[in-house]
Design an enzyme around this catalytic site. Structure first.
Site, mmCIF file in Angstrom:
data_model
loop_
_atom_site.group_PDB
_atom_site.id
_atom_site.type_symbol
_atom_site.label_atom_id
_atom_site.label_comp_id
_atom_site.label_asym_id
_atom_site.label_seq_id
_atom_site.Cartn_x
_atom_site.Cartn_y
_atom_site.Cartn_z
ATOM 1 N N LYS A 91 -0.534 3.146 15.872
ATOM 2 C CA LYS A 91 0.323 2.005 15.490
ATOM 3 C C LYS A 91 1.026 2.267 14.165
ATOM 4 C CE LYS A 91 -1.704 -1.675 13.467
ATOM 5 N NZ LYS A 91 -1.152 -2.083 12.160
ATOM 6 N N ASN A 92 0.258 2.691 13.164
ATOM 7 C CA ASN A 92 0.826 2.781 11.820
ATOM 8 C C ASN A 92 1.706 4.015 11.620
ATOM 9 O OD1 ASN A 92 -0.308 0.379 11.254
ATOM 10 N ND2 ASN A 92 -1.995 1.178 10.003
ATOM 11 N N CYS B 123 -0.977 -13.042 3.466
ATOM 12 C CA CYS B 123 -1.607 -12.250 4.512
ATOM 13 C C CYS B 123 -3.111 -12.487 4.443
ATOM 14 C CB CYS B 123 -1.274 -10.788 4.262
ATOM 15 S SG CYS B 123 -2.213 -9.623 5.222
ATOM 16 N N ARG C 99 -0.774 -8.552 -0.944
ATOM 17 C CA ARG C 99 0.134 -7.533 -0.413
ATOM 18 C C ARG C 99 1.597 -7.707 -0.827
ATOM 19 N NH1 ARG C 99 -1.498 -6.358 5.734
ATOM 20 N NH2 ARG C 99 -0.659 -4.306 5.268
ATOM 21 N N ASP D 35 6.505 -5.230 -4.351
ATOM 22 C CA ASP D 35 7.222 -4.904 -5.589
ATOM 23 C C ASP D 35 7.531 -3.416 -5.721
ATOM 24 O OD1 ASP D 35 4.268 -5.043 -5.830
ATOM 25 O OD2 ASP D 35 4.617 -4.186 -7.809
ATOM 26 N N ASP E 210 -9.077 0.596 6.785
ATOM 27 C CA ASP E 210 -8.943 0.118 8.167
ATOM 28 C C ASP E 210 -10.189 0.392 9.019
ATOM 29 O OD1 ASP E 210 -6.453 -0.825 7.568
ATOM 30 O OD2 ASP E 210 -5.357 0.850 8.460
ATOM 31 N N ARG F 41 -2.553 -6.847 18.693
ATOM 32 C CA ARG F 41 -1.521 -6.292 17.822
ATOM 33 C C ARG F 41 -1.731 -4.797 17.617
ATOM 34 N NH1 ARG F 41 -0.863 -9.232 12.307
ATOM 35 N NH2 ARG F 41 0.512 -7.438 12.193
HETATM 36 N N1 EPU Z 1 0.637 -3.011 -3.102
HETATM 37 C C1 EPU Z 1 1.263 -3.628 -4.159
HETATM 38 N N2 EPU Z 1 2.623 -3.560 -4.221
HETATM 39 C C2 EPU Z 1 3.380 -2.932 -3.294
HETATM 40 C C3 EPU Z 1 2.726 -2.309 -2.213
HETATM 41 C C4 EPU Z 1 1.347 -2.365 -2.144
HETATM 42 O O1 EPU Z 1 0.622 -4.233 -5.018
HETATM 43 O O2 EPU Z 1 4.615 -2.929 -3.411
HETATM 44 C C5 EPU Z 1 -0.839 -3.044 -3.017
HETATM 45 C C6 EPU Z 1 -1.325 -3.820 -1.790
HETATM 46 O O3 EPU Z 1 -1.381 -5.213 -2.039
HETATM 47 C C7 EPU Z 1 -2.689 -3.201 -1.563
HETATM 48 C C8 EPU Z 1 -2.472 -1.746 -1.960
HETATM 49 O O4 EPU Z 1 -1.315 -1.739 -2.788
HETATM 50 O O5 EPU Z 1 -3.630 -3.801 -2.402
HETATM 51 C C9 EPU Z 1 -2.269 -0.784 -0.833
HETATM 52 O O6 EPU Z 1 -1.370 -1.332 0.122
HETATM 53 P P1 EPU Z 1 -0.399 -0.458 1.011
HETATM 54 O O7 EPU Z 1 1.005 -0.751 0.597
HETATM 55 O O8 EPU Z 1 -0.819 0.951 1.042
HETATM 56 O O9 EPU Z 1 -0.628 -1.099 2.448
HETATM 57 P P2 EPU Z 1 0.468 -1.279 3.542
HETATM 58 O O10 EPU Z 1 1.426 -0.158 3.452
HETATM 59 O O11 EPU Z 1 1.009 -2.667 3.503
HETATM 60 C C10 EPU Z 1 -0.678 0.131 5.404
HETATM 61 C C11 EPU Z 1 -1.182 -0.106 6.795
HETATM 62 C C12 EPU Z 1 -2.419 -0.977 6.737
HETATM 63 C C13 EPU Z 1 -3.477 -0.247 5.910
HETATM 64 C C14 EPU Z 1 -2.914 0.056 4.519
HETATM 65 C C15 EPU Z 1 -3.858 0.860 3.646
HETATM 66 C C16 EPU Z 1 0.848 0.010 8.087
HETATM 67 C C17 EPU Z 1 1.861 -0.672 8.923
HETATM 68 N N3 EPU Z 1 -0.125 -0.736 7.572
HETATM 69 O O12 EPU Z 1 -0.384 -1.148 4.862
HETATM 70 O O13 EPU Z 1 -2.892 -1.136 8.066
HETATM 71 O O14 EPU Z 1 -4.618 -1.052 5.773
HETATM 72 O O15 EPU Z 1 -1.682 0.801 4.635
HETATM 73 O O16 EPU Z 1 -4.173 2.069 4.254
HETATM 74 O O17 EPU Z 1 0.899 1.218 7.918
HETATM 75 C C18 EPU Z 1 -4.051 -2.178 9.821
HETATM 76 O O18 EPU Z 1 -3.594 -1.316 10.587
HETATM 77 O O19 EPU Z 1 -4.982 -2.962 10.168
HETATM 78 C C19 EPU Z 1 -3.517 -2.292 8.464
HETATM 79 C C20 EPU Z 1 -3.668 -3.377 7.708
#
Ligand code: EPU
Length: 416
Positions: A22-23, A116, A121, A124, A304, A396
């Protein structure tokens, strides 16, 4: 609303084919926005999030043809570079259209994702990176309005490691003018899969798989063929299920090389694992031993897989400390596991799990995708019937989970 009913106590035996990730598939679909030529994708998983992304892209004018797990994307007719709140609120990964839209069309209007279940999440880092590349961004009425005549290469050091943040900036940088350096980039295998697709489309990227990605922007990208990588979290979930319920299962079409931290912990728990290039065989005799863990960015233990390991620790011998460092609220499954008879106490970002000999089936509620997977695992080893409500979360991100589990001998059925 659909529910799952599981009668626990059956070991899992047989073979299961792991679906596309998925990701990896979600950013790869968004990469279709970067070119006017077609993208041919295979091994696309059949998931609600993928259908949501399809709808989002189609609303923009993307033409998508689908034949089983093969997709052809035609991005030659994108007319409306925007993502509405109605879609973004159901799937945060929709933010991944921002970078590609801005890079190819010089403008984007994308809803802010909002709250969320697993944490705040924010996005920024996505916004800050695009601004560093010269984008003019304002937030108005809950929407990100972004403009740039052409993005310019820049050196961007992320404040924290973010998976979709890295993917968004990577997709923006491939069409920017000049060189972009992304420091503190995510090294997750899904980022690598996206980068490999972009290279096939004509992008110039070095440092793939490291925390520093160097991108030389090009004027345009062309079409490509790509097979989406296997889902490491789906594979890990099946392995956890075998460790908890017992049995002997062969996982086919998976990527053991992306599962090192998970396999180490499962071996520590007592799971016997044989590893091939694209298969894994897992055997479990007797009860697992409790293993402590701490989530972190790849290649460390993935957030995850945290909930699924908590379900395993619930029925293991001994006690485990499970520390979550990525998301601040990813313990929603604890209350539900405790309703099934688990003994888990949360202290800050750590859960203390005291293993019990047997869980007892009950009605529980899924709260997010991986929490739902942990309840399925718990249900498979609980005594009696477990009914899991709100399984749309599960749909999902898990491709036919109840069909795959029942083929392995689990007593599991969907109640519609
Ligand atoms: N964060 C910020 N600011 C940002 C971006 C992230 O503060 O601009 C923080 C987030 O709040 C979090 C941390 O940084 O505390 C890491 O978040 P990340 O951005 O890496 O997560 P994501 O990209 O939103 C993806 C996966 C998630 C997985 C995370 C961590 C996808 C579509 N989603 O989310 O998958 O948990 O990376 O590996 O790739 C799932 O599949 O169940 C799922 C939640």
């Amino acid at each position: 609303m659909d529910k799952l009913k599981i009668i626990g106590g059956q070991p899992l035996c047989g073979e299961v084919v792991i679906s596309g990730a998925k990701n990896a598939a979600l950013p790869i679909l968004c990469a279709g926005l970067l070119s006017a030529q077609p993208l041919h994708l295979s091994n696309m998983p059949d998931l609600q999030d993928i259908r949501t992304m399809e709808t989002l892209l189609q609303k923009m004018g993307m033409r998508i043809e689908r034949d089983a797990d093969n997709y052809t994307l035609d991005g030659a007719h994108i007319a409306s570079p925007e993502a509405s709140y109605e879609l973004v609120k159901t799937m945060r990964a929709a933010i991944l259209v921002l970078g590609p839209l801005l890079a190819r069309f010089g403008q984007a209007r994308v809803s802010l994702p909002g709250g969320c279940a697993i944490g705040a999440r924010p996005v920024d880092q996505h916004i800050r990176g695009l601004q560093a590349m010269g984008a003019d961004i304002v937030i108005e009425h809950g929407y990100i309005l972004a403009k740039a005549s052409r993005l310019k290469g820049a050196r961007i050091v992320a404040d924290m490691i973010t998976v979709t943040g890295t993917e968004n900036l990577l997709m923006a940088a491939v069409l920017a003018d000049g060189e972009t350096i992304l420091e503190n980039a995510a090294r997750e295998p899904e980022v690598i899969d996206l980068a490999r697709l972009l290279v096939k489309m004509g992008a110039h990227i070095s440092g793939i798989g490291t925390d520093t990605l160097v991108i030389q922007g090009v004027d345009q990208l062309h079409g490509a063929h790509h097979k989406v990588m296997a889902d490491r979290i789906e594979a890990g979930t099946f392995l956890c299920a075998v460790a908890a319920a017992g049995g002997d299962v062969l996982l086919r079409q998976c990527r053991p090389d992306t599962l090192d931290a998970v396999l180490d912990k499962l071996r520590e728990a007592g799971l016997e694992i044989e590893v091939g290039v694209d298969w894994l065989r897992a055997r479990m005799h007797g009860r697992a031993r409790a293993v402590s863990l701490r989530t972190s960015e790849y290649p460390a233990f993935p957030t995850d897989m945290q909930a699924q390991f908590m379900a395993l620790a619930s029925v293991a011998i001994g006690s485990a400390r499970v520390t979550e460092t990525i998301f601040e609220n990813r313990f929603m499954h604890v209350q539900e596991l405790n309703r099934l008879g688990a003994d888990i106490v949360v202290e800050g970002n750590t859960a203390l799990v005291q293993g019990v000999a047997m869980l007892s089936g009950a009605t529980v509620m899924a709260t997010d995708l991986r929490a739902s997977a942990s309840l399925v695992i718990a249900g498979l080893c609980a005594e009696g019937a477990t009914v899991i409500e709100r399984i749309y979360h599960l749909d999902r991100g898990y491709d036919c989970i109840e069909k795959k589990l029942s083929a392995l001998g689990a007593q599991i059925a969907r109640i519609t």
